[in-house]
Design an enzyme around this catalytic site. Structure first.
Site, PDB file in Angstrom:
ATOM      1  N   HIS A   1       0.033   4.849   6.547  1.00  0.00           N
ATOM      2  CA  HIS A   1       0.798   5.521   5.398  1.00  0.00           C
ATOM      3  C   HIS A   1       0.972   7.009   5.874  1.00  0.00           C
ATOM      4  O   HIS A   1       0.413   7.453   6.558  1.00  0.00           O
ATOM      5  CB  HIS A   1      -0.192   5.509   4.302  1.00  0.00           C
ATOM      6  CG  HIS A   1      -0.603   3.965   4.117  1.00  0.00           C
ATOM      7  ND1 HIS A   1      -1.885   3.563   4.601  1.00  0.00           N
ATOM      8  CD2 HIS A   1      -0.243   3.121   3.425  1.00  0.00           C
ATOM      9  CE1 HIS A   1      -2.204   2.401   4.443  1.00  0.00           C
ATOM     10  NE2 HIS A   1      -0.859   1.784   3.665  1.00  0.00           N
TER      11      HIS A   1
ATOM     12  N   ASP B   1      -2.798   8.152   7.709  1.00  0.00           N
ATOM     13  CA  ASP B   1      -4.006   7.188   8.487  1.00  0.00           C
ATOM     14  C   ASP B   1      -3.561   6.361   9.555  1.00  0.00           C
ATOM     15  O   ASP B   1      -4.312   5.427   9.787  1.00  0.00           O
ATOM     16  CB  ASP B   1      -4.627   6.605   7.395  1.00  0.00           C
ATOM     17  CG  ASP B   1      -3.721   5.533   6.781  1.00  0.00           C
ATOM     18  OD1 ASP B   1      -2.430   5.581   6.925  1.00  0.00           O
ATOM     19  OD2 ASP B   1      -4.352   5.093   5.612  1.00  0.00           O
TER      20      ASP B   1
ATOM     21  N   SER C   1       0.751  -1.210  -0.128  1.00  0.00           N
ATOM     22  CA  SER C   1       0.077   0.071  -0.137  1.00  0.00           C
ATOM     23  C   SER C   1       0.801   1.264   0.076  1.00  0.00           C
ATOM     24  O   SER C   1       0.288   2.327  -0.351  1.00  0.00           O
ATOM     25  CB  SER C   1      -0.900  -0.011   1.428  1.00  0.00           C
ATOM     26  OG  SER C   1      -0.058  -0.014   2.396  1.00  0.00           O
TER      27      SER C   1
END
Ligand SMILES: *[C@@H]1O[C@H](CO)[C@@H](O)[C@H](O)[C@H]1NC(C)=O
Ligand SMILES: *[C@@H]1O[C@H](CO)[C@@H](O)[C@H](O)[C@H]1NC(C)=O
Ligand SMILES: *[C@@H]1O[C@H](CO)[C@@H](O)[C@H](O)[C@H]1NC(C)=O
Ligand SMILES: *[C@@H]1O[C@H](CO)[C@@H](O)[C@H](O)[C@H]1NC(C)=O
Ligand SMILES: *[C@@H]1O[C@H](CO)[C@@H](O)[C@H](O)[C@H]1NC(C)=O
Length: 358
Positions: free
Chosen positions: A320, A317, A40
């Site tokens: 990240h 978040d 991610s």
């Protein structure tokens, strides 16, 4: 590492310049395409297209809508593509509006290092959206992976020793992937090591009793990340021997992220251990409502929204980095100051670089 500023000072620029002159690698690389493999940290829509759509305020800062990226704006891979004048990469799993003429992004949030079965899509009905055949060998292959392999182990309640012991197998699988891409024609590899897992809010909030270092990072988690990076580096030294035509750059993104987090103020950032987006009750602002999600707190529904000013925040978040942090990190790693061999991103095609490794 004491300070990024010092590391980027005149002498190191001079070293890079001399190296470039010595190896005659003064010509910038022209990559017609980029293929990115990762999790991610570099997903540009794979997970969002396939499984879990992201809600606002994801994407707010730059795309002004959720754009498949687990951040408020652009990722490091976006800045890499932009620096070569290439369009932002389409996610491999994104079947609508994707355009792979200049590469593709195989990164998917939560993905780990596992041998990919068909890493490169070939022709077929998407022929005119696909890169030219020759781009596969001329492309830059970027990697940013490993974080989830380690985090998953900790969330599975494995001990530090157990997660640590799993590292060599992970880096062996990584080498296998690189060799497979080489067999398919890939030659230029730009490989980020894994970041300081123990400094991220989601790990800190989930492992409250794990020993902290002087900065507030979870010490054993970072030690495992460092061991991963050591094994990754060893694997790359071996790959350079096994793949003589490859140009493989190892990028110590760990040090850059660690320095940003632990010297945030110095670089104009604040609250490096606090998630900007989402809601949590503790010092990390993580764990009750996800970013873009809701939760019932004391009988009323609350929304996991964004902090006031993401442009001065390090963490988006809990997991990240923000676009601002990604840009900061990109600017430093693209200079080559944290690369082995010490060449900038736009020189990452030079096979001669193999000869100057330490
Ligand atoms: C895909 O992107 C390339 C480069 O940006 C562009 O030239 C081409 O027209 C696009 N193809 C389609 C079908 O949108
Ligand atoms: C790990 O331990 C916690 C606390 O004991 C438990 O809630 C959780 O279900 C465990 N996770 C796994 C994957 O076993
Ligand atoms: C590493 O892989 C080998 C072979 O697949 C397996 O037997 C071993 O249990 C693995 N070790 C760890 C620590 O996961
Ligand atoms: C991980 O394993 C290596 C090799 O056995 C060892 O040197 C290192 O101290 C271990 N690190 C942790 C955090 O257990
Ligand atoms: C719920 O309310 C109590 C009492 O006002 C407060 O101490 C607590 O922090 C609140 N919980 C959350 C998650 O905000």
């Amino acid at each position: 590492m004491e300070s990024l500023g010092a590391t980027l000072s005149f002498p190191s620029c001079l070293v890079i310049l001399l190296l470039l002159l010595c190896i005659g690698a003064t010509k910038e690389c022209e990559f017609p395409a980029i293929f990115n493999l990762g999790d991610s940290n570099s997903d540009t829509g794979g997970l969002a297209a396939s499984l879990v759509p992201l809600n606002p305020p994801y994407g707010d800062t730059y795309f002004h809508r959720p754009a498949g990226r687990a951040t408020d704006g652009r990722l490091i891979i976006d800045f890499i593509a932009q620096s070569f004048g290439l369009p932002y990469l389409s996610a491999y799993l994104d079947s609508l509006g994707a355009n792979f003429t200049h590469g593709a992004n195989f990164a998917t949030s939560a993905s780990t290092i596992t041998p990919p079965t068909n890493i490169i899509p070939q022709g077929g009905v998407f022929g005119n959206l696909m890169p030219k055949e020759k781009y596969f060998s001329e492309a830059l292959y970027t990697f940013d992976i490993g974080q989830n392999d380690l985090a998953e182990g900790f969330f599975d309640n494995k001990t530090v020793e157990q997660v640590n012991a799993s590292v060599p197998n992970i880096t062996v699988a990584f080498s296998t992937n690189v060799k497979n891409i080489y067999k398919l024609g890939g030659r230029s590899f730009w490989i980020h090591n894994t970041g300081p897992l123990g400094c991220l809010p989601y790990m800190l909030a989930s492992f409250l009793s794990v020993e902290r270092d002087e900065f507030g990072c979870a010490k054993p988690l970072n030690e495992v990340a460092q061991y991963f990076n050591l094994k990754l580096k060893e694997a790359i030294v071996q790959l350079r021997k096994d793949l003589p035509l490859a140009a493989i750059t190892y990028v110590d993104i760990y040090s850059v992220k660690f320095s940003l987090i632990t010297n945030a103020k110095k670089y104009g950032f604040e609250k490096p251990f606090v998630a900007c987006c989402g809601y949590g009750s503790g010092e990390y602002n993580y764990g009750i409502a996800e970013c873009g999600g809701t939760a019932i707190v004391n009988g009323s529904e609350i929304f996991g929204g964004s902090c006031e000013n993401p442009s001065v925040r390090v963490n988006w978040d809990g997991i990240h980095f923000t676009e601002a942090a990604n840009k900061f990190i990109f600017d430093i790693i693209s200079s080559g100051a944290f690369s082995d061999p010490p060449l900038p991103l736009n020189m990452a095609c030079h096979t001669n670089s193999n000869k100057i490794q330490k």
